[in-house]
Scaffold this motif. Structure first.
Motif, PDB file in Angstrom:
ATOM      1  N   GLU A 207       0.810  -1.219   0.000  1.00 18.89           N
ATOM      2  CA  GLU A 207       0.000   0.000   0.000  1.00 18.89           C
ATOM      3  C   GLU A 207       0.847   1.274   0.000  1.00 18.89           C
ATOM      4  O   GLU A 207       0.310   2.363  -0.245  1.00 18.89           O
ATOM      5  N   ALA A 208       2.136   1.146   0.284  1.00 26.61           N
ATOM      6  CA  ALA A 208       2.979   2.327   0.464  1.00 26.61           C
ATOM      7  C   ALA A 208       4.400   2.006   0.021  1.00 26.61           C
ATOM      8  O   ALA A 208       4.618   1.112  -0.782  1.00 26.61           O
ATOM      9  N   ARG A 209       5.378   2.735   0.547  1.00 28.28           N
ATOM     10  CA  ARG A 209       6.783   2.428   0.281  1.00 28.28           C
ATOM     11  C   ARG A 209       7.600   2.751   1.528  1.00 28.28           C
ATOM     12  O   ARG A 209       7.211   3.573   2.346  1.00 28.28           O
ATOM     13  N   PHE A 210       8.743   2.058   1.642  1.00 35.42           N
ATOM     14  CA  PHE A 210       9.616   2.223   2.795  1.00 35.42           C
ATOM     15  C   PHE A 210      10.974   2.772   2.372  1.00 35.42           C
ATOM     16  O   PHE A 210      11.443   2.541   1.255  1.00 35.42           O
ATOM     17  N   SER A 211      11.615   3.449   3.319  1.00 36.25           N
ATOM     18  CA  SER A 211      13.025   3.792   3.171  1.00 36.25           C
ATOM     19  C   SER A 211      13.857   2.530   3.321  1.00 36.25           C
ATOM     20  O   SER A 211      13.330   1.454   3.652  1.00 36.25           O
ATOM     21  N   ILE A 212      15.160   2.661   3.104  1.00 36.90           N
ATOM     22  CA  ILE A 212      16.042   1.568   3.474  1.00 36.90           C
ATOM     23  C   ILE A 212      15.940   1.372   4.984  1.00 36.90           C
ATOM     24  O   ILE A 212      15.644   2.321   5.716  1.00 36.90           O
ATOM     25  N   PRO A 213      16.147   0.171   5.503  1.00 32.52           N
ATOM     26  CA  PRO A 213      16.035  -0.051   6.946  1.00 32.52           C
ATOM     27  C   PRO A 213      17.148   0.636   7.724  1.00 32.52           C
ATOM     28  O   PRO A 213      18.259   0.803   7.226  1.00 32.52           O
ATOM     29  N   TYR A 214      16.821   1.034   8.950  1.00 34.45           N
ATOM     30  CA  TYR A 214      17.833   1.632   9.825  1.00 34.45           C
ATOM     31  C   TYR A 214      18.118   0.790  11.063  1.00 34.45           C
ATOM     32  O   TYR A 214      19.023   1.094  11.828  1.00 34.45           O
ATOM     33  N   LEU A 215      17.356  -0.294  11.242  1.00 37.89           N
ATOM     34  CA  LEU A 215      17.605  -1.160  12.403  1.00 37.89           C
ATOM     35  C   LEU A 215      17.011  -2.540  12.145  1.00 37.89           C
ATOM     36  O   LEU A 215      15.887  -2.659  11.657  1.00 37.89           O
ATOM     37  N   THR A 216      17.784  -3.581  12.459  1.00 32.13           N
ATOM     38  CA  THR A 216      17.312  -4.961  12.387  1.00 32.13           C
ATOM     39  C   THR A 216      17.008  -5.433  13.807  1.00 32.13           C
ATOM     40  O   THR A 216      17.779  -5.171  14.734  1.00 32.13           O
ATOM     41  N   TYR A 217      15.911  -6.131  13.972  1.00 34.45           N
ATOM     42  CA  TYR A 217      15.461  -6.515  15.310  1.00 34.45           C
ATOM     43  C   TYR A 217      14.634  -7.793  15.209  1.00 34.45           C
ATOM     44  O   TYR A 217      14.454  -8.354  14.122  1.00 34.45           O
ATOM     45  N   GLY A 218      14.093  -8.225  16.340  1.00 33.86           N
ATOM     46  CA  GLY A 218      13.183  -9.357  16.348  1.00 33.86           C
ATOM     47  C   GLY A 218      12.217  -9.266  17.507  1.00 33.86           C
ATOM     48  O   GLY A 218      12.432  -8.504  18.458  1.00 33.86           O
ATOM     49  N   LYS A 219      11.136 -10.023  17.428  1.00 34.59           N
ATOM     50  CA  LYS A 219      10.174 -10.068  18.527  1.00 34.59           C
ATOM     51  C   LYS A 219      10.755 -10.871  19.683  1.00 34.59           C
ATOM     52  O   LYS A 219      11.315 -11.957  19.492  1.00 34.59           O
ATOM     53  N   THR A 220      10.614 -10.337  20.891  1.00 37.03           N
ATOM     54  CA  THR A 220      11.213 -10.960  22.067  1.00 37.03           C
ATOM     55  C   THR A 220      10.393 -10.608  23.297  1.00 37.03           C
ATOM     56  O   THR A 220       9.673  -9.602  23.294  1.00 37.03           O
ATOM     57  N   PRO A 221      10.474 -11.396  24.371  1.00 33.78           N
ATOM     58  CA  PRO A 221       9.676 -11.085  25.554  1.00 33.78           C
ATOM     59  C   PRO A 221      10.342 -10.080  26.494  1.00 33.78           C
ATOM     60  O   PRO A 221      11.559 -10.111  26.696  1.00 33.78           O
TER      61      PRO A 221
END
Length: 253
Positions: free
Chosen positions: A104-118
């Protein structure tokens, strides 16, 4: 029948307002940034003022473009509709790159890599060492409606109790007070809260359940704006300015 078709076309058109192009943004002298203000350390309010990594990034970005900055309040459930309604030029504030949003849109290049965590109470750091430990009938998981945290919980949790909490900023204090047992969130947020409050822990921050990236969100037709945002991000990465900002806001462990 023709009248109905025309009314439908007008309705669809009204839902997809043309975004301001880069020239219009520059001519206006103002960059409008949509942000939720509820997601530490990226965007939050302190005494009514927006604070956080992405707030500082917005200030730097507007300054580099020679523009004033205007913050526009949005929410996770209305983020995409507000963007398509041209309420703001760029969405900033810990926004995950997802295929649904990209369509539906567009993104910039990523600035941070992460993951879901508790994020858990420090007393329970040894109790929750896997998703299986969390998905138990006696576990309460706090979620904020409308974002990728809730989506992950709904897709992966069958037995634990899911407790809906309207404001994302209220969930970590609820974990600290043991009103809920777990918050599933992005690893930078978990690290931030664990470093800020001795009652909290992020035991799996270095072993997240998923791998994703954060980026800045723009309208589907905002190609030149995206090019400019990407240029600024690449320049800040090259000079080390971006890494300094990551450390300042505790985005790395």
């Amino acid at each position: 029948m023709l009248r109905l078709a025309l009314l439908t076309l007008l309705l669809v058109s009204s839902l997809n307002v043309m975004a301001r192009d880069l020239d219009a943004i520059l001519d206006s002298g103002t960059l409008r940034v949509g942000t939720t203000g509820d997601y530490k350390p990226f965007t939050y309010r302190d005494e009514g003022e927006y604070q956080g990594f992405d707030i500082e990034m917005a200030e730097l970005m507007a300054g580099k473009m020679g523009l004033k900055l205007e913050f526009v309040e949005t929410s996770w459930p209305t983020l995409m509709d507000d963007l398509k309604a041209n309420n703001f030029d760029i969405g900033m504030g810990g926004i995950s790159r997802t295929i649904a949003r990209q369509l539906e849109a567009r993104f910039s290049i990523p600035y941070l890599t992460y993951g879901k965590t508790p994020l858990v109470h420090a007393d329970n750091a040894g109790r929750f060492t896997s998703l299986g430990d969390i998905d138990q009938a006696d576990v309460r998981i706090g979620v904020n409606p409308g974002g990728t945290n809730e989506a992950f919980v709904r897709e992966n949790i069958q037995r634990a109790e899911v407790v809906s909490i309207e404001n994302n900023l209220d969930i970590p204090p609820a974990v600290a007070a043991k009103k809920v047992d777990v918050m599933i969130t992005d690893s930078p947020e978990a690290i931030f809260y664990a470093n800020s409050d001795d009652r909290l822990a992020a035991p799996l921050a270095n072993q997240p359940f998923t791998r994703s990236q954060l980026a800045y969100l723009m309208a589907a037709d905002a190609e030149r704006l995206q090019d400019t945002v990407d240029f600024i991000l690449e320049s800040m990465e090259l000079t080390g300015e971006l890494d300094q900002l990551r450390h300042k806001h505790m985005l790395t462990d």
